[in-house]
Scaffold this motif. Structure first.
Motif, mmCIF file in Angstrom:
data_model
loop_
_atom_site.group_PDB
_atom_site.id
_atom_site.type_symbol
_atom_site.label_atom_id
_atom_site.label_comp_id
_atom_site.label_asym_id
_atom_site.label_seq_id
_atom_site.Cartn_x
_atom_site.Cartn_y
_atom_site.Cartn_z
ATOM 1 N N TYR A 1 0.842 -1.207 0.000
ATOM 2 C CA TYR A 1 0.000 0.000 0.000
ATOM 3 C C TYR A 1 0.871 1.247 0.000
ATOM 4 C CZ TYR A 1 -3.670 -3.223 1.626
ATOM 5 O OH TYR A 1 -4.549 -4.254 1.759
ATOM 6 N N ARG B 1 3.950 1.464 -1.080
ATOM 7 C CA ARG B 1 4.601 1.553 -2.386
ATOM 8 C C ARG B 1 3.647 2.166 -3.408
ATOM 9 N NH1 ARG B 1 6.758 -4.099 -3.741
ATOM 10 N NH2 ARG B 1 7.992 -3.908 -1.847
ATOM 11 N N MET B 2 2.408 1.707 -3.355
ATOM 12 C CA MET B 2 1.383 2.211 -4.272
ATOM 13 C C MET B 2 1.227 3.718 -4.109
ATOM 14 S SD MET B 2 -0.550 0.736 -6.478
ATOM 15 C CE MET B 2 -1.065 1.942 -7.687
ATOM 16 N N ALA B 3 1.149 4.156 -2.847
ATOM 17 C CA ALA B 3 0.978 5.587 -2.591
ATOM 18 C C ALA B 3 2.193 6.371 -3.071
ATOM 19 C CB ALA B 3 0.739 5.831 -1.106
ATOM 20 N N ARG B 4 3.384 5.780 -2.951
ATOM 21 C CA ARG B 4 4.591 6.452 -3.430
ATOM 22 C C ARG B 4 4.519 6.675 -4.939
ATOM 23 N NH1 ARG B 4 7.315 7.775 0.618
ATOM 24 N NH2 ARG B 4 8.155 6.345 2.189
ATOM 25 N N THR B 5 3.975 5.673 -5.644
ATOM 26 C CA THR B 5 3.893 5.854 -7.092
ATOM 27 C C THR B 5 2.899 6.955 -7.445
ATOM 28 O OG1 THR B 5 2.117 4.259 -7.469
ATOM 29 C CG2 THR B 5 4.360 3.400 -7.457
ATOM 30 N N TYR B 6 2.018 7.307 -6.529
ATOM 31 C CA TYR B 6 1.142 8.460 -6.759
ATOM 32 C C TYR B 6 1.857 9.767 -6.447
ATOM 33 C CZ TYR B 6 -2.979 5.413 -6.844
ATOM 34 O OH TYR B 6 -3.912 4.465 -7.146
ATOM 35 N N ALA C 1 2.857 10.540 -3.330
ATOM 36 C CA ALA C 1 2.431 11.003 -2.015
ATOM 37 C C ALA C 1 3.642 11.276 -1.129
ATOM 38 C CB ALA C 1 1.545 9.951 -1.352
#
Lengths: 263, 258
Positions: free
Chosen positions: A162, A164-169, A171
């Motif tokens: 989760y 990691r996912m937010a980092r790709t956004y 954040a």
């Protein structure tokens, strides 16, 4: 046991608990009535029930009616409990995500953690006297530990995918903390609330036993001082009952709050 | 992007990328000197067996890992951090379980500070595009595996990325759903063209999807063995002789088995 519960065993499970309770009460009544245990050491169930109704309306011999004792204890417990949540949860959450917060707060927390909350009682009386403030402090100290630990662990257990996912956004750390770590830690945090409540209630009764002028723990102590075994037992039962009621209420509130979170 | 000579520069360029994990005796060599250029709006499939480092390569492009040697570029700019210009769909379902489909898809724009009304519209558009209209209020645990990956694609697209990175997105789906999702992937890509890098270990999937197929080979370190051009018209047919022949060729020429 059997993998299918028959209708018979269901009825047995409905009847037997009452039977078991009733027989305990009956034996209890009998051993005192027949003099096996002297009445000066143990009150009979009937005496306790009589005293319960008497104490509903009479302030003597200990100074307050039952409701006041109960409300005093609840008031003290909730004050300390709310303080523990208000400070412990944010602290634990921050420690879970921000290295600086962990580095600063962890050693202090680890130093205080092994001290049982009841060990604070003399110091609390010394500082705050026997009123609400002292009790609130002790309860706060005992409720803090589970709040901090559960919040900390909750954040730490956030699925790295989760994050990691937010980092790709794109954040930021703070956004990941607020929008990912906190929601994903919530079930764990709420688990800590019940643990904290149990710890708080235990510490409160201990504190009231030692120093108080009202409260359910005080009622027990007065029973001992006045050589009234019925009052001791009444106090004990009330502590249990009130604890259960508070627990149920908090459970309800919690279920409302996390309706959308725990799944 | 064109330079003075008028030759198109690659959208994504990997130059001399190697990757090691760990230190000392436990040091593992995962990728060995990979050079790969991907054109704009090209659908490239990185095909390789387990432990060939294909996922690692994708994560380096995503900015989640740093290469040990070499560099990755997007439009000539070095990639060092993750960013919304690269949308990622992970192998495992990575939807936020406490958010609805809408909540998951609008998370990206929300984090970029797009106003509520605008991001809702944007999210709705991509939820429609992946065929999930009517499921906006559903939570991830109410969705099937295929639907979860559709949400995954929608929330990568919603950030309007220049590049889509898909890391074995259909590896956990059953065969039926997988064929259907492959079709859908091509439909979505043809509706909204993007540069796509798609990682898989499935030759059939690679031939069905790719404009080109880059085959990684070897168990740690993974090396780029060969790049195949897939000159088959779309929509492709799994039973078309030309399709089968290419699939056969790749199987023969690599260590991959079907």
């Amino acid at each position: 046991m059997s993998d299918k519960q028959s209708a018979g065993s269901k009825i047995i499970l409905k009847v037997l608990p009452y039977l078991s309770l009733l027989s305990v009460l009956a034996i209890w009544e009998l051993v005192v009535d027949t003099g096996v245990v002297p009445n000066t050491l143990l009150a009979t169930p009937i005496q306790v029930i009589e005293l319960f109704f008497y104490k509903l309306t009479h302030a003597d011999p200990d100074g307050s009616v039952l409701l006041i004792h109960a409300l005093t204890s609840i008031g003290e417990a909730l004050t300390g409990y709310v303080l523990a949540l208000a400070i412990g949860i944010p602290l634990g959450l921050l420690m879970g995500w921000f290295v600086v917060a962990e580095g600063l707060a962890r050693p202090i927390f680890e130093m205080i953690r092994p001290i049982p909350p009841v060990a604070w009682i003399p110091l609390a009386i010394f500082w705050f006297g026997i009123g609400l403030t002292g009790k609130a402090f002790i309860i706060w100290a005992s409720g803090m530990v589970p709040c901090v630990i559960n919040s900390f662990v909750g954040v730490r257990m956030t699925n790295p995918v989760y994050i990691r996912m937010a980092r790709t956004y794109g954040a930021s750390d703070w956004e990941i903390f607020r929008k990912i770590c906190i929601p994903s830690a919530l079930p764990m945090v709420f688990g800590g609330l019940q643990v904290a409540l149990a710890a708080s209630w235990t510490a409160l009764v201990a504190a009231e036993l030692i120093a108080a002028d009202t409260g359910l723990g005080f009622l027990i102590t007065m029973g001992r001082r006045l050589l009234m075994p019925d009052m001791i037992v009444l106090g004990m039962l009330m502590v249990g009952l009130t604890g259960v009621i508070i627990g149920v209420i908090i459970d309800r509130v919690e279920k409302r709050l996390v309706a959308g979170v725990r799944r | 992007m064109e330079d003075k000579s008028g030759v198109k520069k690659p959208k994504i360029e990997c130059v001399n990328i190697s990757k090691f994990f760990g230190e000392g005796q436990e040091k593992i060599h995962v990728l060995d000197t990979i050079d790969l250029a991907v054109k704009e709006n090209e659908f490239i499939v990185v095909l390789g067996p387990g432990q060939s480092g294909k996922s690692t390569l994708l994560k380096i492009i995503a900015g989640l890992y740093k290469p040990s040697t070499g560099k990755a570029y997007l439009d000539g700019k070095e990639l060092t951090h993750p960013g919304p210009d690269r949308g990622i769909v992970f192998q495992r379902y990575t939807l936020f379980p406490w958010k609805t489909v809408m909540g998951n898809v609008e998370m990206g724009p929300k984090l970029r500070g797009v106003p509520r009304k605008e991001r809702r519209g944007l999210a709705s558009r991509y939820i429609d595009l992946v065929g999930l209209k009517g499921f906006e209020k559903a939570y991830p645990h109410q969705l099937s595996g295929g639907m979860k990956q559709r949400v995954g694609i929608a929330r990568a697209y919603v950030n309007n990325p220049k590049v889509m990175l898909l890391d074995e997105p259909f590896g956990q789906l059953d065969a039926q759903t997988r064929y259907f999702m492959e079709e859908e992937t091509v439909r979505i890509w043809e509706t909204e063209k993007r540069t796509v890098i798609f990682v898989t270990n499935n030759i059939e999937e690679a031939v069905y999807l790719g404009d080109r197929i880059a085959v990684l080979e070897g168990k740690m370190p993974g090396k780029l063995k060969k790049i195949y051009d897939v000159n088959l018209p779309r929509p492709r047919d799994y039973t078309d002789p030309a399709f089968l022949e290419l699939r056969h060729t790749i199987t023969e020429e690599t260590e991959l088995t079907l």
